[in-house]
Write a protein that holds these residues in place. Structure first.
Motif, PDB file in Angstrom:
ATOM      1  N   VAL A 161     -48.315  -8.958  29.774  1.00 49.72           N
ATOM      2  CA  VAL A 161     -47.137  -8.027  29.978  1.00 49.72           C
ATOM      3  C   VAL A 161     -45.878  -8.405  29.239  1.00 49.72           C
ATOM      4  O   VAL A 161     -45.087  -7.715  28.556  1.00 49.72           O
ATOM      5  N   TYR A 162     -45.533  -9.706  29.837  1.00 55.72           N
ATOM      6  CA  TYR A 162     -44.400 -10.157  28.898  1.00 55.72           C
ATOM      7  C   TYR A 162     -44.578 -10.533  27.295  1.00 55.72           C
ATOM      8  O   TYR A 162     -43.687  -9.986  26.767  1.00 55.72           O
ATOM      9  N   ARG A 163     -45.565 -10.839  26.901  1.00 55.86           N
ATOM     10  CA  ARG A 163     -45.919 -11.050  25.657  1.00 55.86           C
ATOM     11  C   ARG A 163     -45.794  -9.660  24.874  1.00 55.86           C
ATOM     12  O   ARG A 163     -45.320  -9.775  23.879  1.00 55.86           O
ATOM     13  N   ILE A 164     -46.266  -8.636  25.628  1.00 57.41           N
ATOM     14  CA  ILE A 164     -46.217  -7.446  24.944  1.00 57.41           C
ATOM     15  C   ILE A 164     -44.795  -6.786  24.982  1.00 57.41           C
ATOM     16  O   ILE A 164     -44.340  -6.319  23.867  1.00 57.41           O
ATOM     17  N   ARG A 165     -44.253  -6.839  26.070  1.00 56.15           N
ATOM     18  CA  ARG A 165     -42.983  -6.357  26.289  1.00 56.15           C
ATOM     19  C   ARG A 165     -41.890  -7.095  25.662  1.00 56.15           C
ATOM     20  O   ARG A 165     -41.060  -6.221  25.206  1.00 56.15           O
ATOM     21  N   PHE A 166     -41.618  -8.376  25.610  1.00 53.84           N
ATOM     22  CA  PHE A 166     -40.829  -9.082  25.283  1.00 53.84           C
ATOM     23  C   PHE A 166     -40.680  -9.866  23.805  1.00 53.84           C
ATOM     24  O   PHE A 166     -39.820  -9.979  23.245  1.00 53.84           O
ATOM     25  N   PHE A 167     -42.069 -10.315  23.571  1.00 58.17           N
ATOM     26  CA  PHE A 167     -42.266 -11.287  22.602  1.00 58.17           C
ATOM     27  C   PHE A 167     -43.098 -10.543  21.439  1.00 58.17           C
ATOM     28  O   PHE A 167     -43.736 -11.508  20.792  1.00 58.17           O
ATOM     29  N   TYR A 168     -43.281  -9.604  21.312  1.00 57.01           N
ATOM     30  CA  TYR A 168     -44.322  -8.937  20.573  1.00 57.01           C
ATOM     31  C   TYR A 168     -44.009  -9.617  19.021  1.00 57.01           C
ATOM     32  O   TYR A 168     -44.893  -9.390  18.009  1.00 57.01           O
ATOM     33  N   ASP A 169     -42.826  -9.806  18.447  1.00 51.82           N
ATOM     34  CA  ASP A 169     -42.529 -10.086  17.141  1.00 51.82           C
ATOM     35  C   ASP A 169     -42.304 -11.548  16.907  1.00 51.82           C
ATOM     36  O   ASP A 169     -41.706 -12.015  15.754  1.00 51.82           O
ATOM     37  N   LEU A 170     -42.531 -12.350  17.883  1.00 51.87           N
ATOM     38  CA  LEU A 170     -41.961 -13.802  17.744  1.00 51.87           C
ATOM     39  C   LEU A 170     -43.084 -14.650  17.178  1.00 51.87           C
ATOM     40  O   LEU A 170     -44.270 -14.300  17.118  1.00 51.87           O
ATOM     41  N   PRO A 171     -42.509 -15.731  16.350  1.00 49.64           N
ATOM     42  CA  PRO A 171     -43.369 -16.519  15.478  1.00 49.64           C
ATOM     43  C   PRO A 171     -44.272 -17.485  16.295  1.00 49.64           C
ATOM     44  O   PRO A 171     -45.121 -18.266  16.130  1.00 49.64           O
ATOM     45  N   ASN A 172     -43.938 -17.545  17.686  1.00 47.17           N
ATOM     46  CA  ASN A 172     -44.449 -18.673  18.303  1.00 47.17           C
ATOM     47  C   ASN A 172     -45.994 -18.390  18.746  1.00 47.17           C
ATOM     48  O   ASN A 172     -46.618 -17.529  18.624  1.00 47.17           O
ATOM     49  N   GLN A 173     -46.499 -19.510  18.934  1.00 52.43           N
ATOM     50  CA  GLN A 173     -48.032 -19.587  19.575  1.00 52.43           C
ATOM     51  C   GLN A 173     -47.880 -19.035  21.105  1.00 52.43           C
ATOM     52  O   GLN A 173     -46.724 -19.335  21.709  1.00 52.43           O
ATOM     53  N   ILE A 185     -54.150  -9.849  24.134  1.00 54.65           N
ATOM     54  CA  ILE A 185     -53.574 -10.223  22.775  1.00 54.65           C
ATOM     55  C   ILE A 185     -53.910 -11.570  22.375  1.00 54.65           C
ATOM     56  O   ILE A 185     -54.102 -12.460  23.272  1.00 54.65           O
ATOM     57  N   LYS A 186     -54.585 -11.760  21.353  1.00 52.35           N
ATOM     58  CA  LYS A 186     -54.963 -13.186  20.982  1.00 52.35           C
ATOM     59  C   LYS A 186     -53.756 -14.207  21.295  1.00 52.35           C
ATOM     60  O   LYS A 186     -52.724 -14.056  20.967  1.00 52.35           O
ATOM     61  N   CYS A 187     -54.264 -15.518  21.841  1.00 51.50           N
ATOM     62  CA  CYS A 187     -53.421 -16.610  22.046  1.00 51.50           C
ATOM     63  C   CYS A 187     -53.751 -17.842  21.659  1.00 51.50           C
ATOM     64  O   CYS A 187     -55.212 -17.930  21.759  1.00 51.50           O
ATOM     65  N   ALA A 188     -53.294 -18.936  21.656  1.00 53.10           N
ATOM     66  CA  ALA A 188     -53.676 -20.134  21.437  1.00 53.10           C
ATOM     67  C   ALA A 188     -54.480 -20.745  22.767  1.00 53.10           C
ATOM     68  O   ALA A 188     -55.508 -21.438  22.628  1.00 53.10           O
ATOM     69  N   ILE A 189     -53.896 -20.681  24.014  1.00 54.72           N
ATOM     70  CA  ILE A 189     -54.328 -21.131  25.216  1.00 54.72           C
ATOM     71  C   ILE A 189     -54.634 -20.161  26.146  1.00 54.72           C
ATOM     72  O   ILE A 189     -53.515 -19.217  26.387  1.00 54.72           O
ATOM     73  N   HIS A 190     -55.293 -19.885  26.882  1.00 54.79           N
ATOM     74  CA  HIS A 190     -55.699 -19.085  28.013  1.00 54.79           C
ATOM     75  C   HIS A 190     -55.808 -19.736  29.341  1.00 54.79           C
ATOM     76  O   HIS A 190     -56.632 -20.648  29.777  1.00 54.79           O
ATOM     77  N   GLN A 191     -55.034 -19.617  30.581  1.00 54.98           N
ATOM     78  CA  GLN A 191     -54.926 -20.237  31.843  1.00 54.98           C
ATOM     79  C   GLN A 191     -55.748 -19.138  32.335  1.00 54.98           C
ATOM     80  O   GLN A 191     -55.215 -17.886  32.606  1.00 54.98           O
ATOM     81  N   TYR A 192     -56.941 -19.472  32.718  1.00 54.06           N
ATOM     82  CA  TYR A 192     -57.787 -18.431  33.332  1.00 54.06           C
ATOM     83  C   TYR A 192     -57.866 -18.806  35.006  1.00 54.06           C
ATOM     84  O   TYR A 192     -58.480 -17.933  35.719  1.00 54.06           O
ATOM     85  N   SER A 193     -57.313 -19.824  35.472  1.00 52.15           N
ATOM     86  CA  SER A 193     -57.531 -20.262  36.979  1.00 52.15           C
ATOM     87  C   SER A 193     -56.155 -20.966  37.405  1.00 52.15           C
ATOM     88  O   SER A 193     -55.891 -21.755  36.817  1.00 52.15           O
TER      89      SER A 193
END
Length: 217
Positions: A161-173, A185-193
């Motif tokens: 939600v934060y990625r889509i709402r706040f950081f949609y256009d940033l160059p960061n990973q 959305i595609k990400c470099a690392i996924h914390q799944y637990s």
């Protein structure tokens, strides 16, 4: 009655099929830790995984705000170094101090003696959410200072939600926490637990070299 039973079974079948599609069993290539975690050579990540020494990276909490250093940061760093595991450090962003004050504190604690690009943890804390303008201001300033000193924009830890709402256009990973399904959305690392009593498990969605800090003289 037979029709009710039939449609009930049909509904259960549909729900089961949908749940099966969402079932996600990633590989645990890395863990993240803070002072909440007990991390020892005999601590197993999960009964279906091998021992902790087999993971390829550890990201530890280093700082929060402009004055809090995680009391186990040095211990976690040494643990990774002794086992030749790639090591990273994250900062928990707060609203109370300026981004510059927080970055300068992180820089003093962490310096350049890390393997992984600095990570910036941006999430709700206390009883207030970030506003759009404030989180954009803080993250952009911290990111630019990080880029200037470390040569890389930080990897941002946040929710979908934060990625889509706040950081949609940033160059960061991005390092996304989603404990139920694959990130939206595609990400470099996924914390799944997430489990404060044990360890937080992470799946690497890219080549590990893509998250490593390029060393400069």
């Amino acid at each position: 009655m037979k029709h009710k039973i039939f449609f009930s079974l049909l509904a259960l079948t549909i729900v089961w099929s949908a749940a099966k599609q969402l079932t996600y069993h990633p590989t645990c290539e890395g863990i993240d830790v803070s002072h909440h975690n007990q991390i020892t050579a005999n601590n197993y990540i999960h009964k279906s995984y091998s021992a902790i020494d087999s993971v390829s990276f550890i990201i530890a909490k280093a700082t929060q705000g402009a004055s809090f250093k995680d009391k186990k940061f040095t211990e976690h760093k040494q643990f990774a170094k002794d086992r030749n595991i790639k090591f990273g450090a994250y900062h928990f962003l707060t609203r109370e101090e300026s981004p510059k004050e927080q970055f300068e504190f992180y820089k003093r604690v962490v310096n350049r003696d890390i393997d992984i690009i600095p990570c910036l943890d941006v999430e709700k804390y206390g009883d207030q959410n970030w506003t759009y303008s404030q989180v954009r201001e803080y993250v952009n300033e911290w990111s630019n200072l990080c880029k200037e000193y470390y040569g890389e924009f930080p990897i941002i830890y946040c929710t979908d939600v934060y990625r889509i709402r706040f950081f949609y256009d940033l160059p960061n990973q991005f390092w996304i926490n989603n404990w139920y399904i694959k990130p939206l959305i595609k990400c470099a690392i996924h914390q799944y637990s997430n489990n404060e009593e044990t360890l937080d498990y992470n799946h690497l969605n890219t080549d590990i070299n893509n998250i490593l800090l390029r060393k400069t003289d």
